[in-house]
Design a protein around this motif. Structure first.
Motif, mmCIF file in Angstrom:
data_model
loop_
_atom_site.group_PDB
_atom_site.id
_atom_site.type_symbol
_atom_site.label_atom_id
_atom_site.label_comp_id
_atom_site.label_asym_id
_atom_site.label_seq_id
_atom_site.Cartn_x
_atom_site.Cartn_y
_atom_site.Cartn_z
ATOM 1 N N GLY A 1 36.251 -34.157 27.150
ATOM 2 C CA GLY A 1 36.962 -33.318 26.912
ATOM 3 C C GLY A 1 38.475 -33.372 27.806
ATOM 4 N N ILE A 2 39.348 -33.113 27.221
ATOM 5 C CA ILE A 2 40.745 -33.080 28.131
ATOM 6 C C ILE A 2 40.785 -31.613 28.268
ATOM 7 C CG2 ILE A 2 43.220 -33.768 28.195
ATOM 8 C CD1 ILE A 2 42.547 -36.098 26.542
ATOM 9 N N ILE A 3 40.553 -31.075 29.119
ATOM 10 C CA ILE A 3 40.663 -29.580 29.587
ATOM 11 C C ILE A 3 41.862 -29.224 30.218
ATOM 12 C CG2 ILE A 3 39.488 -27.696 30.311
ATOM 13 C CD1 ILE A 3 37.666 -29.376 28.213
ATOM 14 N N ALA B 1 47.778 -22.178 37.515
ATOM 15 C CA ALA B 1 47.019 -21.782 38.145
ATOM 16 C C ALA B 1 45.830 -22.844 38.757
ATOM 17 C CB ALA B 1 46.250 -20.365 37.800
ATOM 18 N N GLY B 2 45.980 -23.854 37.822
ATOM 19 C CA GLY B 2 44.940 -24.802 38.140
ATOM 20 C C GLY B 2 45.526 -25.884 39.064
ATOM 21 N N GLY B 3 46.756 -25.678 39.457
ATOM 22 C CA GLY B 3 47.356 -26.831 40.233
ATOM 23 C C GLY B 3 48.563 -27.432 39.742
ATOM 24 N N GLY B 4 48.860 -26.894 38.580
ATOM 25 C CA GLY B 4 50.068 -27.391 37.965
ATOM 26 C C GLY B 4 51.206 -26.883 38.613
ATOM 27 N N GLY B 5 51.255 -25.753 38.978
ATOM 28 C CA GLY B 5 52.324 -25.163 39.891
ATOM 29 C C GLY B 5 53.346 -24.605 39.069
ATOM 30 N N GLY B 6 52.872 -24.304 37.639
ATOM 31 C CA GLY B 6 53.942 -23.854 36.684
ATOM 32 C C GLY B 6 55.031 -24.775 36.486
ATOM 33 N N GLY B 7 56.168 -24.327 36.086
ATOM 34 C CA GLY B 7 57.475 -25.300 35.821
ATOM 35 C C GLY B 7 56.851 -26.144 34.579
ATOM 36 N N GLY B 8 56.208 -26.000 33.693
ATOM 37 C CA GLY B 8 55.956 -26.801 32.654
ATOM 38 C C GLY B 8 54.958 -27.874 32.924
ATOM 39 N N THR B 9 54.357 -28.134 34.059
ATOM 40 C CA THR B 9 53.493 -29.271 34.317
ATOM 41 C C THR B 9 52.064 -28.869 34.193
ATOM 42 O OG1 THR B 9 55.159 -30.217 35.804
ATOM 43 C CG2 THR B 9 52.952 -31.024 35.992
ATOM 44 N N SER C 1 48.155 -29.234 34.025
ATOM 45 C CA SER C 1 46.936 -29.679 34.951
ATOM 46 C C SER C 1 45.829 -30.148 34.098
ATOM 47 C CB SER C 1 46.663 -28.665 36.037
ATOM 48 O OG SER C 1 47.710 -28.766 36.827
ATOM 49 N N VAL C 2 45.120 -31.163 34.450
ATOM 50 C CA VAL C 2 43.893 -31.643 33.843
ATOM 51 C C VAL C 2 42.845 -31.667 34.603
ATOM 52 C CG1 VAL C 2 44.356 -34.243 34.242
ATOM 53 C CG2 VAL C 2 43.076 -33.483 32.107
ATOM 54 N N LEU C 3 41.651 -31.180 34.085
ATOM 55 C CA LEU C 3 40.249 -31.278 34.677
ATOM 56 C C LEU C 3 39.677 -32.671 34.750
ATOM 57 C CD1 LEU C 3 37.863 -29.677 35.860
ATOM 58 C CD2 LEU C 3 37.095 -29.200 33.510
ATOM 59 N N LEU C 4 39.328 -32.962 36.060
ATOM 60 C CA LEU C 4 38.766 -34.091 36.303
ATOM 61 C C LEU C 4 37.541 -33.963 37.187
ATOM 62 C CD1 LEU C 4 41.735 -36.520 36.995
ATOM 63 C CD2 LEU C 4 40.525 -36.059 34.815
ATOM 64 N N ILE C 5 36.615 -34.756 36.875
ATOM 65 C CA ILE C 5 35.430 -34.548 37.850
ATOM 66 C C ILE C 5 34.862 -36.070 38.229
ATOM 67 C CG2 ILE C 5 34.470 -32.809 36.286
ATOM 68 C CD1 ILE C 5 32.680 -34.955 34.799
ATOM 69 N N ARG C 6 34.152 -35.683 39.278
ATOM 70 C CA ARG C 6 33.710 -36.870 40.119
ATOM 71 C C ARG C 6 31.983 -36.901 39.994
ATOM 72 N NH1 ARG C 6 32.535 -38.315 45.092
ATOM 73 N NH2 ARG C 6 33.045 -35.998 46.082
ATOM 74 N N PHE D 1 44.319 -31.260 38.124
ATOM 75 C CA PHE D 1 45.198 -32.041 38.840
ATOM 76 C C PHE D 1 46.397 -31.944 37.696
ATOM 77 C CE2 PHE D 1 41.420 -33.859 40.614
ATOM 78 C CZ PHE D 1 41.510 -33.956 41.849
ATOM 79 N N PRO D 2 47.578 -31.927 38.458
ATOM 80 C CA PRO D 2 48.825 -32.003 37.585
ATOM 81 C C PRO D 2 48.905 -33.338 36.897
ATOM 82 C CG PRO D 2 49.346 -31.196 39.910
ATOM 83 C CD PRO D 2 47.847 -31.674 39.776
ATOM 84 N N LEU D 3 49.007 -33.385 35.715
ATOM 85 C CA LEU D 3 49.110 -34.580 34.892
ATOM 86 C C LEU D 3 50.033 -35.662 35.494
ATOM 87 C CD1 LEU D 3 49.452 -33.423 31.129
ATOM 88 C CD2 LEU D 3 47.543 -34.717 31.958
#
Length: 184
Positions: free
Chosen positions: A49-51, A57-65, A67-72, A154-156
């Motif tokens: 899944g590309i979530i 709110a997820g780290g993209g900082g707004g402004g159109g960027t 963020s994508v969920l990544l796992i370790r 993480f921001p893309l």
């Protein structure tokens, strides 16, 4: 005067021992699975899944960027998309939703969109991986602590340095910087 202990307790909590015990076991299971693929040569189906989080709110900082969920994982290095195998009698979308819920506690909502299907022939596997894009989700992000050690958005345009090469390729394809490939 009472001394304050500065060392760790002799009997750490079971939660503190979990990564120390489960990581080697998960790696052993992963290697055992790879050996089984070399012998049995099954055809398997997986999902990722590309979530996305477009809210900032997820780290993209707004402004159109976005963020994508990544796992370790506990058993293989680098950052990856959440996902896993498709169970018998389970649709691809059901499997992707289940894997995301089990691994990181999020519920994928509102129709994830198919992105691509990739062939993966690593470690003796004959695996095909269906990738979906999901923008609608709810819940609180929480790694399961056994299979998944860490989960973050993480921001893309600012992925962690040790993002897996395949994950980087899928993101480049998603952003239109690369054509869709056939192989993982």
């Amino acid at each position: 005067m009472t001394a304050t202990p500065t060392s760790t307790p002799r009997n750490p909590s079971p939660t503190a021992l979990r990564p120390a015990l489960t990581t080697p076991l998960m790696r052993l299971a992963w290697h055992g699975r790879n050996m089984w693929h070399w012998v049995a040569r099954p055809l398997t189906m997986g999902v990722r899944g590309i979530i996305l989080d477009d809210s900032g709110a997820g780290g993209g900082g707004g402004g159109g960027t976005a963020s994508v969920l990544l796992i370790r994982h506990s058993y293989v290095g680098g950052w990856h998309f959440p996902g896993g195998g498709v169970g018998k009698g389970e649709s691809l979308v059901e499997a992707m939703r289940r894997e995301v819920r089990e691994e990181v506690g999020l519920t994928v909502e509102s129709g994830p969109q198919p992105f691509g299907v990739y062939a993966r022939f690593r470690h003796g596997a004959s695996d095909h991986v269906a990738v979906f894009v999901a923008r609608g989700w709810s819940g609180t992000l929480q790694a399961d602590g056994v299979e998944i050690l860490e989960a973050r958005f993480f921001p893309l345009d600012r992925l962690p340095e040790d993002t897996s090469p395949a994950t980087r390729r899928r993101i480049a394809e998603f952003q239109g910087r690369e054509p869709l490939a056939e192989r993982w």
